[in-house]
Scaffold this motif. Sequence first.
Motif: not given
Length: 165
Positions: A117-131
């Motif tokens: 779940v990328h956010e351009e310009g964000a200091r962090t990137h998010a990764y959603r873990v399935g269920s």
Amino acid sequence: MSALDFCAEVLIEGRIRGAGLGDSMAVWDRCMGYEYTDGLSRGRLRRDYGLVEIIFEQYDTGWHATGIEIQAYRLGRFGVGIVPQVLAPYFGAVESRVNAKELLETVAAKGFGIEAVHEEGARTHAYRVGSSGGVVYVLMAETRSMKVPSVGDVWTVVLELPDEE
């Protein structure tokens, strides 16, 4: 158990020492003890145990956990002292960072899908873990205030109750 193993276990099981999302404050007190700092903001109570924070909201039946956060970045700043006393016996040597790639690979090996779940310009990137509903936030830019964590390390792991519709 390493900090990486702890993060993976929480993402996979959605619990810490038997307490999980939706559980009452009393259940969390039994599992995590009474060494914490509370902060109340916007009707939510944030109970800070150091490495772990639990977010509570008040319902008709009392305060219940709606969020679990592992503040992995604090390992680099505070070391072993940030691990709650009740969890310390389960940890071996506490590393100063949690590598995001290794954490996501560990969770994926247990059958959980990973969605970026990328956010351009964000200091962090998010990764959603399935269920599991968990989200792993990964540092994508160096921080001036800290040498650890660094790019590619876990900043925080978050689990939240889904919104009721």
